[in-house]
Structures are given as structure tokens and as C-alpha cells.
Design a protein around this motif. Structure first.
Motif, PDB file in Angstrom:
ATOM      1  N   UNK A  50       0.833  -1.201   0.000  1.00 18.97           N
ATOM      2  CA  UNK A  50       0.000   0.000   0.000  1.00 18.97           C
ATOM      3  C   UNK A  50       0.869   1.254   0.000  1.00 18.97           C
ATOM      4  N   UNK A  51       1.961   1.209   0.740  1.00 23.33           N
ATOM      5  CA  UNK A  51       2.888   2.344   0.766  1.00 23.33           C
ATOM      6  C   UNK A  51       3.499   2.577  -0.617  1.00 23.33           C
ATOM      7  N   UNK A  52       3.918   1.481  -1.263  1.00 25.29           N
ATOM      8  CA  UNK A  52       4.495   1.585  -2.606  1.00 25.29           C
ATOM      9  C   UNK A  52       3.454   2.096  -3.601  1.00 25.29           C
ATOM     10  N   UNK A  53       2.215   1.568  -3.499  1.00 21.84           N
ATOM     11  CA  UNK A  53       1.128   2.012  -4.389  1.00 21.84           C
ATOM     12  C   UNK A  53       0.899   3.507  -4.264  1.00 21.84           C
ATOM     13  N   UNK A  54       0.878   3.998  -3.029  1.00 18.67           N
ATOM     14  CA  UNK A  54       0.631   5.423  -2.800  1.00 18.67           C
ATOM     15  C   UNK A  54       1.728   6.265  -3.438  1.00 18.67           C
ATOM     16  N   UNK A 105       3.381  -0.190 -11.534  1.00 20.81           N
ATOM     17  CA  UNK A 105       2.090  -0.098 -10.855  1.00 20.81           C
ATOM     18  C   UNK A 105       1.254  -1.346 -11.114  1.00 20.81           C
ATOM     19  N   UNK A 106       1.238  -1.827 -12.356  1.00 24.16           N
ATOM     20  CA  UNK A 106       0.471  -3.030 -12.702  1.00 24.16           C
ATOM     21  C   UNK A 106       1.002  -4.255 -11.954  1.00 24.16           C
ATOM     22  N   UNK A 107       2.319  -4.371 -11.847  1.00 26.57           N
ATOM     23  CA  UNK A 107       2.914  -5.500 -11.131  1.00 26.57           C
ATOM     24  C   UNK A 107       2.530  -5.476  -9.653  1.00 26.57           C
ATOM     25  N   UNK A 108       2.567  -4.288  -9.063  1.00 25.99           N
ATOM     26  CA  UNK A 108       2.204  -4.153  -7.644  1.00 25.99           C
ATOM     27  C   UNK A 108       0.746  -4.551  -7.427  1.00 25.99           C
ATOM     28  N   UNK A 109      -0.130  -4.117  -8.318  1.00 22.94           N
ATOM     29  CA  UNK A 109      -1.549  -4.461  -8.199  1.00 22.94           C
ATOM     30  C   UNK A 109      -1.763  -5.965  -8.334  1.00 22.94           C
ATOM     31  N   UNK A 110      -1.009  -6.579  -9.248  1.00 23.22           N
ATOM     32  CA  UNK A 110      -1.138  -8.030  -9.430  1.00 23.22           C
ATOM     33  C   UNK A 110      -0.643  -8.786  -8.184  1.00 23.22           C
ATOM     34  N   UNK A 111       0.472  -8.345  -7.623  1.00 22.64           N
ATOM     35  CA  UNK A 111       0.998  -8.980  -6.406  1.00 22.64           C
ATOM     36  C   UNK A 111       0.014  -8.814  -5.252  1.00 22.64           C
ATOM     37  N   UNK A 112      -0.554  -7.619  -5.133  1.00 24.03           N
ATOM     38  CA  UNK A 112      -1.522  -7.363  -4.066  1.00 24.03           C
ATOM     39  C   UNK A 112      -2.731  -8.289  -4.202  1.00 24.03           C
ATOM     40  N   UNK A 113      -3.207  -8.449  -5.430  1.00 24.05           N
ATOM     41  CA  UNK A 113      -4.352  -9.331  -5.677  1.00 24.05           C
ATOM     42  C   UNK A 113      -4.022 -10.771  -5.277  1.00 24.05           C
TER      43      UNK A 113
END
Length: 260
Positions: free
Chosen positions: A48-52, A238-246
Motif C-alpha cells: 500500500x505504501x508503494x502504491x501510494x 504499478x500493474x505488477x504491484x496491483x497483481x501482487x496485491x491481488x
């Protein structure tokens, strides 16, 4: 198991308290499972910190001194045209013309996203006026009211577009095609569009002021492409982070089997 499936579902407290059976593992196993979930929560907080930070980076103003320019202090009005929306092009209007044959146009508004639209409509008349359609290869959709001044790139190659009166489409004049990359323009000047939007919750975008007063600098084509590549690298991250989060959230949903 004890909740109904409807959108407004309820939880069956009586059935749960009366019928639910559970196994209680040893304290060591409980601690191991708790530690696994603590680690998952820790990873999610870091993500979440990285996403922000990534979101802030993608939305911030680009301040860059280019090495060479094609134009400086060039009025927007010299380089761009603007198509206004169709008054009366509502969802009811679109629905009423579903059975009309002919070429279809995807309807966009200031609120539609890259993945959504209001539907499709054939060439027709609305309130006695011929439907205005966007015939250029590419353009920029500008939100006229609501989240006024927000912009996004639209490509007209695969499907043709039209808009309701909540949006505008601006596009490069023929004499400047090949000199201005619209993806670069959006990255570099998205804040400029916001400067011509009123600040109320239901604000409006001042097209007249924008075309009368806005001026921009245009670097060489290679420098435009360089900025696009850097921006797209961040978008890919950003896409990679979202995929990892999912994937982590899906892992947390799984039932964990233990063997004491």
C-alpha cells in the motif's frame, strides 16, 4: 456458509451458533497460523505504501527542462481543434435507438473510464440535429463538468466515438500532426487542464479560457518519446504491484489445512 447470497445478504446468527462445529488446534499451531496472517498483513501494508508513492508520482506535475524544442510559448489554439458534445445524448436516448441499423459509435462522457462507455448509438438525429462524431485517429477526452479538467487518451482506430455534453474531445490540427505526441501531451500538461476548471464539487471546465490563453512548449519528437517511455515504466511497475496485491489477498482467503 451462514450468509445469504443476495447483494443485501444477511448472516444467520442462529444457525451459526446452533450448528457450526470447529476444531481447535494446539496453541503452537494457532500461533503459527496467526504469524502467517501477520506476515500477509505486513506485506499488504508495504504494498500500500508503494502504491501510494507510485500514484503520487503518476499524478504529479512534470517539471522537465528539455534539451531542444520545436516551439516555445505556442498558443493551444494554433495547434488543437475541439469537438463539443451532443446535447440530449442520454442513456434513455441511446436505449431508444438500439434497434436502428447502421454504423455504431461508442458513446463517451466525462465520467466514463478506459474500460467503460455509455453504450453504442448509430448515426441519427438528436433533438433535430445530426449526431456529432469523432472522425480523427486519436484525441483527448476532457471532462467538461463533474471532475472537470480530467483528461484521458482515446484511440479511434478500432472503434469510432461520440460524446455527450459532459465532455469535449480535443485533437491535433492536420498541420501539426506528427509533431505532437498526444500521450506525451497528456503526461506533460494534465495539470494545465485542471487550471481551467472551477473548484466546486460539480465544477466545469473553461474551454474558452483554455483556448484563448493556454500556451505550451513542444520539445523534439525524440524527447517526447523519452518521457513516454519513463512514464510507461512506472505504469508497468504499478500493474505488477496491483497483481501482487491481488495474489496475496487471494492467498489470504484460502482455507489453511494443518496437521497437528
Amino acid at each position: 456458509l451462514y450468509s445469504s447470497n443476495s447483494d443485501n445478504g444477511t448472516w444467520n446468527k442462529t444457525g451459526f451458533m446452533k450448528n457450526a462445529l470447529i476444531d481447535i488446534p494446539t496453541e503452537d499451531t494457532q500461533l503459527k497460523l496467526a504469524n502467517i496472517y501477520d506476515q500477509i498483513l505486513c506485506y499488504l501494508e508495504k504494498l500500500q505504501t508503494i502504491k501510494t508513492r507510485i500514484n503520487n508520482l503518476l499524478s504529479c506535475e512534470i517539471i522537465k527542462e528539455y534539451n531542444s524544442y520545436l516551439y516555445t510559448n505556442k498558443p493551444i489554439s494554433e495547434m488543437f481543434n475541439c469537438m463539443s458534445g451532443n446535447s440530449g445524448l442520454t442513456e434513455e436516448c441511446i436505449y431508444s435507438k438500439l434497434q436502428v441499423s447502421g454504423k455504431k459509435y461508442t458513446v463517451l462522457s466525462g465520467a466514463t473510464t478506459q474500460e467503460s462507455s455509455l453504450g453504442e448509438i448509430p448515426m441519427s438525429k438528436i433533438n433535430g440535429k445530426k449526431l456529432k462524431v469523432f472522425e480523427q485517429d486519436e484525441g483527448i477526452l476532457v471532462t467538461r463538468k463533474g471532475k472537470a479538467g480530467e483528461i484521458r487518451y482515446i484511440n479511434n482506430i478500432k472503434k469510432n466515438h461520440t460524446i455527450n455534453d459532459d465532455a469535449y474531445i480535443i485533437y491535433v490540427k492536420d498541420s501539426y500532426k506528427g509533431l505532437i505526441n498526444l500521450k506525451w501531451f497528456i503526461i506533460q500538461y494534465k495539470k494545465l487542464f485542471k487550471e481551467y476548471a472551477s473548484s466546486s464539487d460539480n465544477g466545469t471546465w473553461n474551454k474558452t479560457g483554455f483556448f484563448n490563453h493556454a500556451v505550451i512548449d513542444i520539445p523534439t519528437h525524440n524527447e517526447q518519446i523519452e518521457l513516454i517511455k519513463k512514464y510507461e515504466e512506472v505504469e508497468q511497475l504499478q500493474s505488477k504491484i496491483l497483481r501482487i496485491e491481488y495474489e496475496i489477498k487471494e492467498l489470504a482467503k484460502r482455507e489453511i489445512f494443518y496437521d497437528d
